[in-house]
Structure formats: C-alpha cells, structure tokens
Scaffold this active site. Structure first.
Site, mmCIF file in Angstrom:
data_model
loop_
_atom_site.group_PDB
_atom_site.id
_atom_site.type_symbol
_atom_site.label_atom_id
_atom_site.label_comp_id
_atom_site.label_asym_id
_atom_site.label_seq_id
_atom_site.Cartn_x
_atom_site.Cartn_y
_atom_site.Cartn_z
ATOM 1 N N TYR A 80 1.025 -1.047 0.149
ATOM 2 C CA TYR A 80 -0.010 0.152 -0.069
ATOM 3 C C TYR A 80 0.783 1.422 -0.054
ATOM 4 O O TYR A 80 0.753 2.032 -1.021
ATOM 5 C CB TYR A 80 -0.912 -0.101 1.312
ATOM 6 C CG TYR A 80 -1.547 1.158 1.571
ATOM 7 C CD1 TYR A 80 -2.878 1.580 0.523
ATOM 8 C CD2 TYR A 80 -1.513 2.040 2.296
ATOM 9 C CE1 TYR A 80 -3.411 2.679 0.547
ATOM 10 C CE2 TYR A 80 -2.083 3.518 2.562
ATOM 11 C CZ TYR A 80 -3.201 3.554 1.711
ATOM 12 O OH TYR A 80 -3.884 4.663 1.709
ATOM 13 N N LYS A 84 1.299 3.690 -2.996
ATOM 14 C CA LYS A 84 0.735 5.375 -2.898
ATOM 15 C C LYS A 84 2.011 6.382 -3.076
ATOM 16 O O LYS A 84 1.794 7.443 -3.665
ATOM 17 C CB LYS A 84 0.391 5.601 -1.370
ATOM 18 C CG LYS A 84 -1.174 4.876 -1.109
ATOM 19 C CD LYS A 84 -2.105 5.255 -1.806
ATOM 20 C CE LYS A 84 -2.602 6.743 -1.668
ATOM 21 N NZ LYS A 84 -3.773 7.354 -2.678
ATOM 22 N N TRP A 105 -6.631 8.460 6.887
ATOM 23 C CA TRP A 105 -8.063 8.378 7.238
ATOM 24 C C TRP A 105 -8.849 9.429 7.248
ATOM 25 O O TRP A 105 -9.400 9.861 8.259
ATOM 26 C CB TRP A 105 -8.112 7.554 8.468
ATOM 27 C CG TRP A 105 -9.495 6.551 8.443
ATOM 28 C CD1 TRP A 105 -10.815 6.977 8.890
ATOM 29 C CD2 TRP A 105 -9.600 5.285 7.996
ATOM 30 N NE1 TRP A 105 -11.643 6.246 8.713
ATOM 31 C CE2 TRP A 105 -10.966 4.896 8.237
ATOM 32 C CE3 TRP A 105 -8.893 4.559 7.533
ATOM 33 C CZ2 TRP A 105 -11.433 3.619 7.910
ATOM 34 C CZ3 TRP A 105 -9.250 3.107 7.032
ATOM 35 C CH2 TRP A 105 -10.765 2.904 7.310
#
Length: 134
Positions: A80, A84, A105
């Site tokens: 991940y 990114k 988040w």
C-alpha cells in the site's frame, strides 16, 4: 453546448491497505495507474490536480518522534505505502500543477477518521495541528 474543462481535478480514489496487500496488481492499478491517467489529463487541459496520498509513505512514527515534514525521506514498508508513494511520483512528473496531500483516514467508517477526531478535539477545546509549517 459549451466545451468546458475543469480547472481542478481532485483524486481521492484509493485501494485501502488490506486489499492492496492481498492484490498488489489491483493496488498498482488504483493507486498508481489511475492517478497517472488523471494527472496526464490535467496536464493536457491545463488543469491542476490534487492527489491524496498517505502517511504510509513513511515507515512509521516511533513514540516521541517529531511529526514528519516534507524534508523527511519516504520509506514505505508495505505494498500500500509503496503504491501510494509511486502514485505521488507519477502525478508530480505528469502534471506541473500538482499538489500532494499525505494524510491519514480522512473520512469513512471503520475507525476514528481525521474529520471525526478533529471535530471531537475542537469541541473539547483541544489544540489541533493539521499542517506543519516547516
């Protein structure tokens, strides 16, 4: 019908951590290829692009460490984070008018999001630090 073009493109699309780890090919498609296509399109029409990235561009934050700044070198430790980070790089390379936001988040169910936490902290009179002024 007028031919209108956006002045700003905002990319909030993401394949989350768990799914990225389970399907690296899909992670690349969503976290790298998609942002690249959007950045290329933005560049072709003279638009700006804002790309949401992740704090996962870094290896983690040991207790007592000051918050990361733009001067810190990225060091992702999982699929991940790596996708990114590469997504940031391709956006930056493809569009001169690009802006990268590394965050955590922002919104969504499943845990306390940034917006929920900020709301609660402000409501309780706590100081909120959202941008580091380098």
């Amino acid at each position: 019908m007028r031919d209108t073009k956006p002045a700003l493109i905002i990319n909030c699309a993401v394949l989350q951590v768990d799914e990225s780890e389970q399907d690296p090919v899909k992670a690349k498609a969503v976290n790298v290829d998609g942002p690249l296509f959007l950045a290329e399109a933005a560049s072709q029409i003279g638009a700006e692009i804002v790309h949401f990235s992740s704090q996962y561009a870094f290896e983690g934050e040991p207790l007592g460490r000051p918050p990361y700044t733009i001067r810190d070198a990225p060091a992702p430790v999982n699929v991940y984070g790596k996708t990114k980070l590469v997504g940031e790089e391709v956006v930056h390379e493809a569009c001169e008018k690009s802006y990268i936001i590394r965050t955590s988040w922002v919104y969504g169910s499943g845990k306390n999001s940034f917006l929920c936490t900020v709301h609660d902290d402000l409501k309780n009179g706590k100081r909120v630090r959202a941008i580091d002024d380098i």
